[in-house]
Design an enzyme around this catalytic site. Structure first.
Site, PDB file in Angstrom:
ATOM      1  N   MET A  10      47.435  -9.415   3.929  1.00 43.28           N
ATOM      2  CA  MET A  10      46.544 -10.309   4.688  1.00 43.28           C
ATOM      3  C   MET A  10      45.167 -10.412   4.015  1.00 43.28           C
ATOM      4  O   MET A  10      44.179  -9.971   4.562  1.00 43.28           O
ATOM      5  CB  MET A  10      46.410  -9.784   6.127  1.00 43.28           C
ATOM      6  N   THR A  83      42.408  -5.303   5.479  1.00 41.16           N
ATOM      7  CA  THR A  83      41.746  -6.536   5.884  1.00 41.16           C
ATOM      8  C   THR A  83      40.669  -6.185   6.892  1.00 41.16           C
ATOM      9  O   THR A  83      40.869  -5.296   7.724  1.00 41.16           O
ATOM     10  CB  THR A  83      42.745  -7.526   6.525  1.00 41.16           C
ATOM     11  N   THR A  85      39.229  -8.566   9.073  1.00 39.19           N
ATOM     12  CA  THR A  85      39.432  -9.349  10.292  1.00 39.19           C
ATOM     13  C   THR A  85      40.442  -8.695  11.230  1.00 39.19           C
ATOM     14  O   THR A  85      40.243  -8.688  12.455  1.00 39.19           O
ATOM     15  CB  THR A  85      39.895 -10.775   9.946  1.00 39.19           C
ATOM     16  N   CYS A 197      35.012  -9.206   3.987  1.00 37.37           N
ATOM     17  CA  CYS A 197      36.349  -9.760   3.821  1.00 37.37           C
ATOM     18  C   CYS A 197      36.873  -9.189   2.527  1.00 37.37           C
ATOM     19  O   CYS A 197      36.151  -9.192   1.517  1.00 37.37           O
ATOM     20  CB  CYS A 197      36.314 -11.287   3.778  1.00 37.37           C
ATOM     21  N   THR A 198      38.091  -8.686   2.533  1.00 41.23           N
ATOM     22  CA  THR A 198      38.581  -7.961   1.359  1.00 41.23           C
ATOM     23  C   THR A 198      38.798  -8.852   0.147  1.00 41.23           C
ATOM     24  O   THR A 198      39.018  -8.341  -0.957  1.00 41.23           O
ATOM     25  CB  THR A 198      39.874  -7.201   1.693  1.00 41.23           C
ATOM     26  N   GLU A 199      38.727 -10.175   0.313  1.00 45.24           N
ATOM     27  CA  GLU A 199      38.846 -11.077  -0.829  1.00 45.24           C
ATOM     28  C   GLU A 199      37.505 -11.401  -1.493  1.00 45.24           C
ATOM     29  O   GLU A 199      37.484 -11.887  -2.627  1.00 45.24           O
ATOM     30  CB  GLU A 199      39.498 -12.405  -0.416  1.00 45.24           C
TER      31      GLU A 199
END
Length: 232
Positions: A10, A83, A85, A197-199
């Site tokens: 995710m 993640t 969120t 956010c991990t991205e």
């Protein structure tokens, strides 16, 4: 060494960084051919994202709690939910398992406290930036003052995450826009910024900014390594 559980997918783009960083970190500490002992469940993000759009968080909680149990049954001794969120449903996941869920916001807040900072900018999905499950935890549990971007900026940050970063697209214009938004928060008093956010760490690095940058993926990984090697 204890076995680390990962609940990922995710998105899978950031989960790949978790896997690589955990193994690199264990090897750096132990040397030789050492690598991390990991049990991972990687969910299909599409149905989860559709449930998010419809605000069906109870269904998401059920889905991820079941996944968390499978990770524990596979032999994991702690759980990292890969993640930010989805920590909205962290209480439901923790209730479903008997191993500790190592909360990403707690690890991040402790890193900030170690640097003796007080006022922090927060980037992430709109859920993470706007709702109390994350920013409220940082404020109430750790006493941090949280600054978030404007409504228009929050929508733009969210769009870039889902339309670009979750799909592995790195767009230079988006990087510049994130830098502008972070600069605006710095002007409002932010002493550092959380990549909540991990991205986001795929797009922005500490070298791109003039203030401390807290990459939650790397911080969360370090927390997992600490647990694996020290048992707490």
């Amino acid at each position: 060494m204890k076995t680390i559980g990962l609940l990922g997918g995710m998105s899978w783009e950031s989960t790949t960084h978790y896997y690589a960083l955990l193994n690199e970190g264990i090897n750096q500490r132990l040397g030789g051919l050492h690598s991390a002992e990991i049990v991972m469940e990687s969910v299909n993000f599409e149905p989860v994202e559709q449930l998010m759009r419809k605000e069906k968080w109870r269904q998401i909680a059920t889905l991820l709690a079941q996944a968390g149990r499978r990770v524990e049954q596979g032999g994991a001794e702690c759980l990292l939910v890969c993640t930010n969120t989805m920590h909205k449903v962290a209480p439901a996941i923790q209730e479903a398992i008997s191993i500790p869920l190592l909360h990403i916001a707690d690890a991040t807040a402790r890193a900030i406290q170690k640097d003796h900072l007080q006022t922090i900018g927060l980037l992430g999905t709109q859920f993470t930036m706007e709702e109390d499950f994350y920013r409220g935890r940082l404020a109430s549990t750790f006493g941090l003052d949280i600054i978030i971007p404007s409504e228009t900026e929050r929508k733009e940050i969210h769009r870039i995450i889902f339309e670009e970063l979750c799909r592995g697209k790195i767009v230079e214009e988006s990087k510049v826009r994130y830098q502008e938004i972070i600069g605006g928060m710095q002007h409002r008093g932010a002493e550092g910024v959380i990549a909540g956010c991990t991205e986001i760490g795929m797009l922005i690095s500490p070298e791109d900014l003039s203030l401390p940058f807290y990459d939650t993926t790397r911080i969360h990984v370090e927390r997992g390594i600490e647990f694996a090697l020290n048992g707490k």
